[in-house]
Write an enzyme that holds these catalytic residues in place. Structure first.
Site, PDB file in Angstrom:
ATOM      1  N   ARG A  34      42.361  16.986 -44.485  1.00  0.00           N
ATOM      2  CA  ARG A  34      42.427  16.283 -43.200  1.00  0.00           C
ATOM      3  C   ARG A  34      43.738  16.587 -42.473  1.00  0.00           C
ATOM      4  NH1 ARG A  34      38.190  13.436 -42.453  1.00  0.00           N
ATOM      5  NH2 ARG A  34      36.935  12.901 -44.273  1.00  0.00           N
ATOM      6  N   ILE A  36      46.982  15.905 -40.452  1.00  0.00           N
ATOM      7  CA  ILE A  36      47.909  14.775 -40.551  1.00  0.00           C
ATOM      8  C   ILE A  36      47.990  13.986 -39.242  1.00  0.00           C
ATOM      9  CG2 ILE A  36      50.073  15.884 -39.819  1.00  0.00           C
ATOM     10  CD1 ILE A  36      51.374  14.658 -42.347  1.00  0.00           C
ATOM     11  N   HIS A 110      44.094  29.114 -39.952  1.00  0.00           N
ATOM     12  CA  HIS A 110      43.295  27.917 -40.211  1.00  0.00           C
ATOM     13  C   HIS A 110      42.296  27.702 -39.094  1.00  0.00           C
ATOM     14  CE1 HIS A 110      46.978  26.778 -38.012  1.00  0.00           C
ATOM     15  NE2 HIS A 110      46.257  25.851 -37.416  1.00  0.00           N
TER      16      HIS A 110
HETATM   17  P1  5GP Z   1      47.923  24.653 -34.999  1.00  0.00           P
HETATM   18  O1  5GP Z   1      48.607  24.134 -33.777  1.00  0.00           O
HETATM   19  O2  5GP Z   1      48.812  25.578 -35.781  1.00  0.00           O
HETATM   20  O3  5GP Z   1      46.572  25.249 -34.693  1.00  0.00           O
HETATM   21  O4  5GP Z   1      47.587  23.391 -35.892  1.00  0.00           O
HETATM   22  C1  5GP Z   1      48.381  22.948 -36.928  1.00  0.00           C
HETATM   23  C2  5GP Z   1      47.855  21.596 -37.353  1.00  0.00           C
HETATM   24  O5  5GP Z   1      48.445  21.272 -38.585  1.00  0.00           O
HETATM   25  C3  5GP Z   1      48.165  20.469 -36.382  1.00  0.00           C
HETATM   26  O6  5GP Z   1      46.955  19.874 -35.932  1.00  0.00           O
HETATM   27  C4  5GP Z   1      49.011  19.489 -37.205  1.00  0.00           C
HETATM   28  O7  5GP Z   1      48.721  18.129 -36.950  1.00  0.00           O
HETATM   29  C5  5GP Z   1      48.652  19.881 -38.620  1.00  0.00           C
HETATM   30  N1  5GP Z   1      49.720  19.646 -39.592  1.00  0.00           N
HETATM   31  C6  5GP Z   1      51.032  19.942 -39.455  1.00  0.00           C
HETATM   32  N2  5GP Z   1      51.711  19.604 -40.557  1.00  0.00           N
HETATM   33  C7  5GP Z   1      50.804  19.099 -41.426  1.00  0.00           C
HETATM   34  C8  5GP Z   1      50.896  18.590 -42.753  1.00  0.00           C
HETATM   35  O8  5GP Z   1      51.960  18.536 -43.369  1.00  0.00           O
HETATM   36  N3  5GP Z   1      49.739  18.145 -43.322  1.00  0.00           N
HETATM   37  C9  5GP Z   1      48.528  18.193 -42.668  1.00  0.00           C
HETATM   38  N4  5GP Z   1      47.461  17.751 -43.323  1.00  0.00           N
HETATM   39  N5  5GP Z   1      48.412  18.686 -41.420  1.00  0.00           N
HETATM   40  C10 5GP Z   1      49.536  19.136 -40.817  1.00  0.00           C
END
Ligand code: 5GP
Length: 128
Positions: A34, A36, A110
């Site tokens: 999930r 965060i 991701h």
């Molecule tokens: P991006 O912007 O790189 O596509 O998305 C990164 C996602 O990782 C964001 O939605 C953010 O909330 C999530 N995220 C960042 N740090 C953590 C963490 O330590 N644990 C989890 N589960 N999600 C994280």
């Protein structure tokens, strides 16, 4: 110039067990947990276990087994969340951000699986 994989990114630390996560699914090659800071009632991140920075990197260097496992894992997460419209769920959106223009925060490939509410237009209207 190519960018190298940052072994200290947050998802690499989760994969090494150095940081916790709220796990939804784990397979030989993929992990789902999930987000965060969820943007909707259902918000799960699916990542490959291999060191890939973004979708293009994954598509170029991952093995067929890793790719098949990843695609199956995304589908399995959708099923576990009960949001598949083909099975009576409300629907969902898959998002994969890459690089600066894509707004990628964590440089480990991701896919966001987001659902549980009406998500609106594909992109927010901005005057950027
Ligand atoms: P991006 O912007 O790189 O596509 O998305 C990164 C996602 O990782 C964001 O939605 C953010 O909330 C999530 N995220 C960042 N740090 C953590 C963490 O330590 N644990 C989890 N589960 N999600 C994280």
């Amino acid at each position: 110039m190519s960018i190298s994989y940052d072994q200290d990114n947050i998802f690499a630390k989760i994969l090494r067990g150095e940081l916790p996560c709220d796990k939804v699914l784990e397979t030989d090659h993929s992990l789902a947990f999930r987000d965060i800071a969820p943007l909707a009632p259902d918000h799960v991140l699916v990542i490959p276990k291999g060191a890939y920075i973004c979708f293009e990197h994954f598509s170029k260097e991952a093995s067929v087994e890793e790719m098949a496992d990843f695609v199956h894992s995304v589908g399995e997460v959708v099923r576990l969340m009960g949001i598949d419209p083909g099975s009576g769920g409300g629907g969902y959106r898959l998002i994969s951000n890459a690089g600066m223009d894509g707004g990628q925060e964590v440089p480990h490939f991701h896919v966001h699986v987001v659902g549980g509410r009406r998500l609106g237009p594909i992109l927010a209207a901005t005057n950027a």
